[in-house]
Design a protein around this motif. Sequence first.
Motif, mmCIF file in Angstrom:
data_model
loop_
_atom_site.group_PDB
_atom_site.id
_atom_site.type_symbol
_atom_site.label_atom_id
_atom_site.label_comp_id
_atom_site.label_asym_id
_atom_site.label_seq_id
_atom_site.Cartn_x
_atom_site.Cartn_y
_atom_site.Cartn_z
ATOM 1 N N TYR A 67 -17.212 -7.359 45.784
ATOM 2 C CA TYR A 67 -18.348 -7.614 44.902
ATOM 3 C C TYR A 67 -19.474 -6.620 45.181
ATOM 4 C CZ TYR A 67 -16.173 -12.291 44.777
ATOM 5 O OH TYR A 67 -15.300 -13.348 44.659
ATOM 6 N N TRP A 68 -20.218 -6.322 44.123
ATOM 7 C CA TRP A 68 -21.522 -5.681 44.262
ATOM 8 C C TRP A 68 -22.570 -6.658 43.728
ATOM 9 C CZ3 TRP A 68 -22.852 -1.466 46.887
ATOM 10 C CH2 TRP A 68 -21.876 -0.488 47.152
ATOM 11 N N TYR A 69 -23.608 -6.856 44.522
ATOM 12 C CA TYR A 69 -24.769 -7.647 44.143
ATOM 13 C C TYR A 69 -26.003 -6.756 44.222
ATOM 14 C CZ TYR A 69 -22.530 -12.283 44.442
ATOM 15 O OH TYR A 69 -21.755 -13.400 44.222
ATOM 16 N N ARG A 70 -27.091 -7.245 43.664
ATOM 17 C CA ARG A 70 -28.363 -6.557 43.817
ATOM 18 C C ARG A 70 -29.490 -7.569 43.907
ATOM 19 N NH1 ARG A 70 -29.022 -3.628 37.858
ATOM 20 N NH2 ARG A 70 -29.446 -5.539 36.641
ATOM 21 N N GLN A 71 -30.587 -7.136 44.540
ATOM 22 C CA GLN A 71 -31.755 -7.983 44.669
ATOM 23 C C GLN A 71 -33.002 -7.135 44.451
ATOM 24 O OE1 GLN A 71 -32.073 -10.296 48.283
ATOM 25 N NE2 GLN A 71 -33.418 -11.767 47.277
ATOM 26 N N ALA A 72 -33.701 -7.451 43.372
ATOM 27 C CA ALA A 72 -34.955 -6.767 43.069
ATOM 28 C C ALA A 72 -36.101 -7.488 43.766
ATOM 29 C CB ALA A 72 -35.174 -6.746 41.563
ATOM 30 N N PRO A 73 -37.215 -6.794 43.989
ATOM 31 C CA PRO A 73 -38.355 -7.428 44.656
ATOM 32 C C PRO A 73 -38.806 -8.683 43.929
ATOM 33 C CG PRO A 73 -38.680 -5.071 44.522
ATOM 34 C CD PRO A 73 -37.456 -5.378 43.707
ATOM 35 N N GLY A 74 -38.941 -9.774 44.674
ATOM 36 C CA GLY A 74 -39.415 -11.026 44.096
ATOM 37 C C GLY A 74 -38.394 -11.793 43.285
ATOM 38 N N LYS A 75 -37.153 -11.306 43.266
ATOM 39 C CA LYS A 75 -36.115 -11.962 42.470
ATOM 40 C C LYS A 75 -34.957 -12.391 43.363
ATOM 41 C CE LYS A 75 -37.068 -9.668 38.075
ATOM 42 N NZ LYS A 75 -36.468 -8.952 36.921
ATOM 43 N N GLU A 76 -34.133 -13.291 42.827
ATOM 44 C CA GLU A 76 -32.961 -13.733 43.561
ATOM 45 C C GLU A 76 -31.862 -12.666 43.500
ATOM 46 O OE1 GLU A 76 -33.389 -18.572 42.986
ATOM 47 O OE2 GLU A 76 -31.624 -17.529 42.234
ATOM 48 N N ARG A 77 -31.010 -12.699 44.488
ATOM 49 C CA ARG A 77 -29.870 -11.795 44.495
ATOM 50 C C ARG A 77 -28.945 -12.178 43.341
ATOM 51 N NH1 ARG A 77 -27.292 -10.374 50.287
ATOM 52 N NH2 ARG A 77 -29.536 -10.177 50.621
ATOM 53 N N GLU A 78 -28.440 -11.167 42.632
ATOM 54 C CA GLU A 78 -27.590 -11.431 41.480
ATOM 55 C C GLU A 78 -26.320 -10.593 41.541
ATOM 56 O OE1 GLU A 78 -29.633 -10.355 37.871
ATOM 57 O OE2 GLU A 78 -29.745 -8.243 38.383
ATOM 58 N N LEU A 79 -25.269 -11.166 40.956
ATOM 59 C CA LEU A 79 -23.994 -10.468 40.885
ATOM 60 C C LEU A 79 -24.077 -9.331 39.880
ATOM 61 C CD1 LEU A 79 -20.942 -10.348 41.606
ATOM 62 C CD2 LEU A 79 -20.576 -11.944 39.714
ATOM 63 N N VAL A 80 -23.564 -8.181 40.274
ATOM 64 C CA VAL A 80 -23.518 -7.021 39.379
ATOM 65 C C VAL A 80 -22.110 -6.840 38.823
ATOM 66 C CG1 VAL A 80 -23.760 -4.513 39.249
ATOM 67 C CG2 VAL A 80 -25.394 -5.871 40.589
ATOM 68 N N TYR A 120 -18.113 -7.606 34.868
ATOM 69 C CA TYR A 120 -19.476 -7.084 34.975
ATOM 70 C C TYR A 120 -20.496 -8.089 34.455
ATOM 71 C CZ TYR A 120 -17.059 -2.645 35.538
ATOM 72 O OH TYR A 120 -16.239 -1.644 35.979
ATOM 73 N N ALA A 121 -21.671 -8.054 35.065
ATOM 74 C CA ALA A 121 -22.789 -8.823 34.530
ATOM 75 C C ALA A 121 -23.245 -8.170 33.227
ATOM 76 C CB ALA A 121 -23.922 -8.839 35.539
ATOM 77 N N ASP A 122 -23.749 -8.984 32.320
ATOM 78 C CA ASP A 122 -24.131 -8.470 31.006
ATOM 79 C C ASP A 122 -25.124 -7.306 31.072
ATOM 80 O OD1 ASP A 122 -23.989 -11.660 29.212
ATOM 81 O OD2 ASP A 122 -22.450 -10.164 29.674
ATOM 82 N N PRO A 123 -26.140 -7.340 31.965
ATOM 83 C CA PRO A 123 -27.123 -6.246 31.969
ATOM 84 C C PRO A 123 -26.548 -4.873 32.304
ATOM 85 C CG PRO A 123 -27.998 -8.144 33.115
ATOM 86 C CD PRO A 123 -26.543 -8.412 32.895
ATOM 87 N N VAL A 124 -25.372 -4.811 32.905
ATOM 88 C CA VAL A 124 -24.831 -3.523 33.337
ATOM 89 C C VAL A 124 -23.570 -3.128 32.571
ATOM 90 C CG1 VAL A 124 -25.788 -3.937 35.639
ATOM 91 C CG2 VAL A 124 -23.347 -4.356 35.221
ATOM 92 N N THR A 170 -33.737 -1.083 39.443
ATOM 93 C CA THR A 170 -34.288 -0.904 40.784
ATOM 94 C C THR A 170 -34.064 -2.157 41.613
ATOM 95 O OG1 THR A 170 -35.965 0.674 40.064
ATOM 96 C CG2 THR A 170 -36.411 -0.548 42.097
ATOM 97 N N ALA A 171 -33.421 -1.980 42.763
ATOM 98 C CA ALA A 171 -33.064 -3.114 43.614
ATOM 99 C C ALA A 171 -32.397 -2.591 44.881
ATOM 100 C CB ALA A 171 -32.101 -4.064 42.892
ATOM 101 N N VAL A 172 -32.212 -3.493 45.818
ATOM 102 C CA VAL A 172 -31.306 -3.225 46.932
ATOM 103 C C VAL A 172 -29.929 -3.711 46.503
ATOM 104 C CG1 VAL A 172 -30.752 -3.680 49.344
ATOM 105 C CG2 VAL A 172 -33.144 -3.484 48.626
ATOM 106 N N TYR A 173 -28.943 -2.838 46.642
ATOM 107 C CA TYR A 173 -27.574 -3.143 46.229
ATOM 108 C C TYR A 173 -26.730 -3.458 47.460
ATOM 109 C CZ TYR A 173 -28.532 -1.799 41.446
ATOM 110 O OH TYR A 173 -29.031 -1.749 40.163
ATOM 111 N N TYR A 174 -25.988 -4.559 47.356
ATOM 112 C CA TYR A 174 -25.190 -5.054 48.469
ATOM 113 C C TYR A 174 -23.721 -5.147 48.096
ATOM 114 C CZ TYR A 174 -29.678 -6.756 50.281
ATOM 115 O OH TYR A 174 -30.973 -6.854 50.733
ATOM 116 N N CYS A 175 -22.896 -4.868 49.058
ATOM 117 C CA CYS A 175 -21.457 -5.055 48.971
ATOM 118 C C CYS A 175 -21.120 -6.387 49.640
ATOM 119 C CB CYS A 175 -20.786 -3.882 49.693
ATOM 120 S SG CYS A 175 -19.017 -3.876 49.704
ATOM 121 N N LYS A 176 -20.135 -7.088 49.094
ATOM 122 C CA LYS A 176 -19.794 -8.402 49.635
ATOM 123 C C LYS A 176 -18.306 -8.650 49.507
ATOM 124 C CE LYS A 176 -20.076 -13.220 48.127
ATOM 125 N NZ LYS A 176 -20.617 -14.120 47.087
#
Length: 115
Positions: free
Chosen positions: A35-48, A59-63, A90-96
């Motif tokens: 999985y790839w997730y991302r977390q933008a400032p002030g927001k919850e981590r979301e699946l990408v 894929y998530a709809d935004p991408v 813009t976010a921190v992107y995480y692998c899971k």
Amino acid sequence: QVQLVESGGGLVQPGGSLRLSCAASGFTFSRNVMYWYRQAPGKERELVAFISSPGSTNYADPVKGRFTISRDNTKNMVYLQMNSLKPEDTAVYYCKTIIGLKASWGQGTQVTVSS
């Protein structure tokens, strides 16, 4: 132990591209959904996006249409090709990955989309 190490983040202008990489070790990579997730400032981590061991993707709809997830089971690597980047990416992107009932995360890589 399970280790996930992301790389490839950085600063890019709107409309630009980046390719993120995640190096995996400590488990049987070829059997695991990645999985790839991302977390933008002030927001919850979301699946990408995620990719199954045979390579089917979701894929998530935004991408959708802009990002592509892929994997190389010979190298224990998963990638995220990001095109047509927008400031809202813009976010921190995480692998899971998930092994048994436990989720394992990388440390994240920062992606900043700004002019």
